[in-house]
Scaffold this motif. Structure first.
Motif, PDB file in Angstrom:
ATOM      1  N   ASN A 101     -43.896  -4.228 -23.839  1.00 59.28           N
ATOM      2  CA  ASN A 101     -42.788  -3.438 -23.306  1.00 59.28           C
ATOM      3  C   ASN A 101     -42.318  -4.033 -21.982  1.00 59.28           C
ATOM      4  O   ASN A 101     -43.108  -4.213 -21.058  1.00 59.28           O
ATOM      5  CB  ASN A 101     -43.270  -1.989 -23.092  1.00 59.28           C
ATOM      6  CG  ASN A 101     -42.134  -1.048 -22.778  1.00 59.28           C
ATOM      7  OD1 ASN A 101     -41.140  -1.420 -22.185  1.00 59.28           O
ATOM      8  ND2 ASN A 101     -42.307   0.211 -23.175  1.00 59.28           N
ATOM      9  N   TRP A 102     -41.014  -4.302 -21.890  1.00 57.70           N
ATOM     10  CA  TRP A 102     -40.516  -4.943 -20.677  1.00 57.70           C
ATOM     11  C   TRP A 102     -40.515  -4.015 -19.467  1.00 57.70           C
ATOM     12  O   TRP A 102     -40.239  -4.450 -18.347  1.00 57.70           O
ATOM     13  CB  TRP A 102     -39.113  -5.494 -20.916  1.00 57.70           C
ATOM     14  CG  TRP A 102     -39.167  -6.770 -21.686  1.00 57.70           C
ATOM     15  CD1 TRP A 102     -38.671  -6.997 -22.935  1.00 57.70           C
ATOM     16  CD2 TRP A 102     -39.782  -7.993 -21.290  1.00 57.70           C
ATOM     17  NE1 TRP A 102     -38.941  -8.286 -23.331  1.00 57.70           N
ATOM     18  CE2 TRP A 102     -39.617  -8.923 -22.343  1.00 57.70           C
ATOM     19  CE3 TRP A 102     -40.464  -8.405 -20.145  1.00 57.70           C
ATOM     20  CZ2 TRP A 102     -40.098 -10.222 -22.285  1.00 57.70           C
ATOM     21  CZ3 TRP A 102     -40.950  -9.705 -20.085  1.00 57.70           C
ATOM     22  CH2 TRP A 102     -40.763 -10.587 -21.139  1.00 57.70           C
ATOM     23  N   LYS A 103     -40.847  -2.721 -19.662  1.00 59.30           N
ATOM     24  CA  LYS A 103     -40.996  -1.858 -18.500  1.00 59.30           C
ATOM     25  C   LYS A 103     -42.278  -2.170 -17.750  1.00 59.30           C
ATOM     26  O   LYS A 103     -42.509  -1.707 -16.635  1.00 59.30           O
ATOM     27  CB  LYS A 103     -40.958  -0.378 -18.938  1.00 59.30           C
ATOM     28  CG  LYS A 103     -39.588   0.048 -19.420  1.00 59.30           C
ATOM     29  CD  LYS A 103     -39.540   1.526 -19.736  1.00 59.30           C
ATOM     30  CE  LYS A 103     -38.129   1.913 -20.180  1.00 59.30           C
ATOM     31  NZ  LYS A 103     -38.022   3.359 -20.504  1.00 59.30           N
TER      32      LYS A 103
ATOM     33  N   PHE B 200     -39.373  -4.404 -12.582  1.00 62.70           N
ATOM     34  CA  PHE B 200     -40.091  -4.224 -11.324  1.00 62.70           C
ATOM     35  C   PHE B 200     -41.368  -3.431 -11.563  1.00 62.70           C
ATOM     36  O   PHE B 200     -41.403  -2.507 -12.374  1.00 62.70           O
ATOM     37  CB  PHE B 200     -39.235  -3.437 -10.321  1.00 62.70           C
ATOM     38  CG  PHE B 200     -38.235  -4.256  -9.569  1.00 62.70           C
ATOM     39  CD1 PHE B 200     -38.623  -5.084  -8.529  1.00 62.70           C
ATOM     40  CD2 PHE B 200     -36.894  -4.202  -9.908  1.00 62.70           C
ATOM     41  CE1 PHE B 200     -37.701  -5.831  -7.831  1.00 62.70           C
ATOM     42  CE2 PHE B 200     -35.952  -4.939  -9.220  1.00 62.70           C
ATOM     43  CZ  PHE B 200     -36.352  -5.771  -8.169  1.00 62.70           C
ATOM     44  N   GLU B 201     -42.397  -3.810 -10.852  1.00 66.48           N
ATOM     45  CA  GLU B 201     -43.624  -3.016 -10.785  1.00 66.48           C
ATOM     46  C   GLU B 201     -43.567  -2.260  -9.453  1.00 66.48           C
ATOM     47  O   GLU B 201     -43.862  -2.816  -8.397  1.00 66.48           O
ATOM     48  CB  GLU B 201     -44.852  -3.916 -10.855  1.00 66.48           C
ATOM     49  CG  GLU B 201     -46.180  -3.220 -10.657  1.00 66.48           C
ATOM     50  CD  GLU B 201     -46.344  -1.984 -11.520  1.00 66.48           C
ATOM     51  OE1 GLU B 201     -46.311  -0.881 -10.952  1.00 66.48           O
ATOM     52  OE2 GLU B 201     -46.482  -2.131 -12.748  1.00 66.48           O
ATOM     53  N   ARG B 202     -43.134  -1.007  -9.520  1.00 61.28           N
ATOM     54  CA  ARG B 202     -42.819  -0.263  -8.303  1.00 61.28           C
ATOM     55  C   ARG B 202     -44.034  -0.025  -7.400  1.00 61.28           C
ATOM     56  O   ARG B 202     -43.894   0.288  -6.212  1.00 61.28           O
ATOM     57  CB  ARG B 202     -42.203   1.095  -8.685  1.00 61.28           C
ATOM     58  CG  ARG B 202     -40.913   0.995  -9.492  1.00 61.28           C
ATOM     59  CD  ARG B 202     -39.783   0.401  -8.687  1.00 61.28           C
ATOM     60  NE  ARG B 202     -38.545   0.306  -9.475  1.00 61.28           N
ATOM     61  CZ  ARG B 202     -37.421  -0.244  -9.014  1.00 61.28           C
ATOM     62  NH1 ARG B 202     -37.382  -0.713  -7.778  1.00 61.28           N
ATOM     63  NH2 ARG B 202     -36.355  -0.304  -9.794  1.00 61.28           N
ATOM     64  N   ARG B 203     -45.217  -0.174  -7.949  1.00 64.21           N
ATOM     65  CA  ARG B 203     -46.422   0.076  -7.137  1.00 64.21           C
ATOM     66  C   ARG B 203     -46.853  -1.138  -6.343  1.00 64.21           C
ATOM     67  O   ARG B 203     -47.813  -1.065  -5.570  1.00 64.21           O
ATOM     68  CB  ARG B 203     -47.564   0.531  -8.048  1.00 64.21           C
ATOM     69  CG  ARG B 203     -47.346   1.905  -8.673  1.00 64.21           C
ATOM     70  CD  ARG B 203     -48.301   2.191  -9.793  1.00 64.21           C
ATOM     71  NE  ARG B 203     -48.067   1.318 -10.947  1.00 64.21           N
ATOM     72  CZ  ARG B 203     -48.697   1.408 -12.109  1.00 64.21           C
ATOM     73  NH1 ARG B 203     -49.638   2.337 -12.263  1.00 64.21           N
ATOM     74  NH2 ARG B 203     -48.422   0.586 -13.094  1.00 64.21           N
TER      75      ARG B 203
ATOM     76  N   PRO C 177     -30.631  -2.062 -13.210  1.00 64.26           N
ATOM     77  CA  PRO C 177     -31.214  -2.385 -11.895  1.00 64.26           C
ATOM     78  C   PRO C 177     -32.733  -2.395 -11.861  1.00 64.26           C
ATOM     79  O   PRO C 177     -33.312  -2.747 -10.831  1.00 64.26           O
ATOM     80  CB  PRO C 177     -30.656  -1.273 -10.990  1.00 64.26           C
ATOM     81  CG  PRO C 177     -30.363  -0.142 -11.913  1.00 64.26           C
ATOM     82  CD  PRO C 177     -29.935  -0.770 -13.202  1.00 64.26           C
ATOM     83  N   ASP C 178     -33.386  -2.023 -12.959  1.00 66.33           N
ATOM     84  CA  ASP C 178     -34.843  -2.035 -12.993  1.00 66.33           C
ATOM     85  C   ASP C 178     -35.416  -3.420 -13.290  1.00 66.33           C
ATOM     86  O   ASP C 178     -36.623  -3.631 -13.131  1.00 66.33           O
ATOM     87  CB  ASP C 178     -35.370  -1.049 -14.029  1.00 66.33           C
ATOM     88  CG  ASP C 178     -35.135   0.399 -13.623  1.00 66.33           C
ATOM     89  OD1 ASP C 178     -35.324   0.707 -12.428  1.00 66.33           O
ATOM     90  OD2 ASP C 178     -34.745   1.198 -14.483  1.00 66.33           O
TER      91      ASP C 178
END
Length: 310
Positions: free
Chosen positions: A114-116, A156-159, A196-197
């Motif tokens: 998953n690209w998320k 993006f890995e927001r963490r 934008p993610d």
């Protein structure tokens, strides 16, 4: 009295007729060959259509579509979904490209996760999945005589801080470069504008990653449509990153259709790219503005117009 035919005269007459016929047919053959060669040189650059772009003219068969592209003067071809096609179809595509003396452009490497989540996380499982697909891509590239494969690092890995994410992508692309470099293959990372993610959105990001990986197997795919949306100032930004750009893709904005349907002055952009001595592939990564055969012909005409920069 029965007439007698002079064998020598008959031989000379037949020889003369044969010679004339040979000259005539040879002329036709040469003219035909010349016309085909002329058609292959119609465009100044190597524009690459994809499947479906001319299906109303050529039909659904892959090979008929490739043959039609070649007849229209296109000298390259790209297929994002190549890795998911059957081995038989891959071989048919490769044979058709070789027959028409066409260059194979990019196909997409999809690691399947998953690209998320993705390479920005630095997780071992994603790196391993990515490298496994890179190894498969080497074998596919051999079948169709390909040189370039599209890669994208994911969301993006927001963490994690941005610098750590960048370092994770660089590490993954170094591993992939070790797979591709011995085979003289090049993965081209594509900054995208879809949402934008996505982590990789700007050409200067790609430039930084390429410089850090420091391999001929890791370069930038500069998609003009995406970069017009994300950063504009196309020629200046291409110039800043030019030494790391190895593949171009095309699409006008808004709408992502053929040149001339949006705001980009493609004739000037193509002229600048050509002036850099670019001999690579310019992938036609867009849809048709109008349906049917009329739309397909309009697309071909649009490329002739945009390509008329000399």
């Amino acid at each position: 009295m029965k007439n007698h035919i002079n064998p020598r005269r008959n031989f000379l007459k037949n020889a003369a007729l044969g010679s004339a016929l040979a000259t005539f047919t040879s002329g036709v053959s040469l003219a035909s060959t010349s016309e085909k060669a002329k058609a292959r040189r119609e465009f100044n650059m190597n524009y690459a259509p994809h499947f479906g772009m001319f299906k109303n003219h050529a039909g659904d068969d892959y090979i008929d579509q490739i043959n039609f592209m070649a007849e229209q003067g296109f000298t390259a071809f790209e297929d994002n979904g190549l890795m998911n096609r059957s081995l038989e179809d891959q071989k048919r595509i490769g044979a058709a490209l070789e027959k028409n003396n066409m260059t194979m452009g990019v196909f997409v490497i999809d690691p399947g996760f998953n690209w998320k989540t993705g390479l920005t996380t630095g997780k071992q499982e994603f790196k391993e999945a990515f490298i496994k697909e890179c190894e498969k891509a080497v074998e596919v590239a051999k079948i169709v005589n390909a040189k370039w494969m599209t890669v994208v690092p994911g969301y993006f890995e927001r963490r994690l801080p941005l610098d750590q994410q960048t370092a994770n992508v660089i590490e993954a692309y170094k591993l992939a470069s070790d797979v591709f470099e011995p085979h003289n293959l090049t993965m081209v990372m594509e900054p995208l504008s879809d949402n934008p993610d996505l982590f990789l959105r700007h050409s200067n990001q790609g430039y930084l990653i390429c410089k850090s990986v420091d391999s001929p197997a890791c370069k930038i795919l500069y998609d003009i449509y995406h970069m017009q949306r994300n950063e504009g100032d196309l020629i200046k930004n291409m110039q800043l990153c030019w030494e790391e750009i190895d593949y171009i893709q095309i699409g006008d904005n808004p709408g992502r259709k053929e040149p001339g349907t949006g705001e980009i002055n493609y004739q000037n952009v193509f002229k600048w790219i050509d002036n850099q001595g670019f001999k690579g592939v310019c992938g036609m990564e867009h849809g048709n503005a109008m349906p049917g055969k009329e739309g397909e012909q309009a697309l071909i005409d649009a490329y002739h117009k945009a390509d008329a920069f000399k």
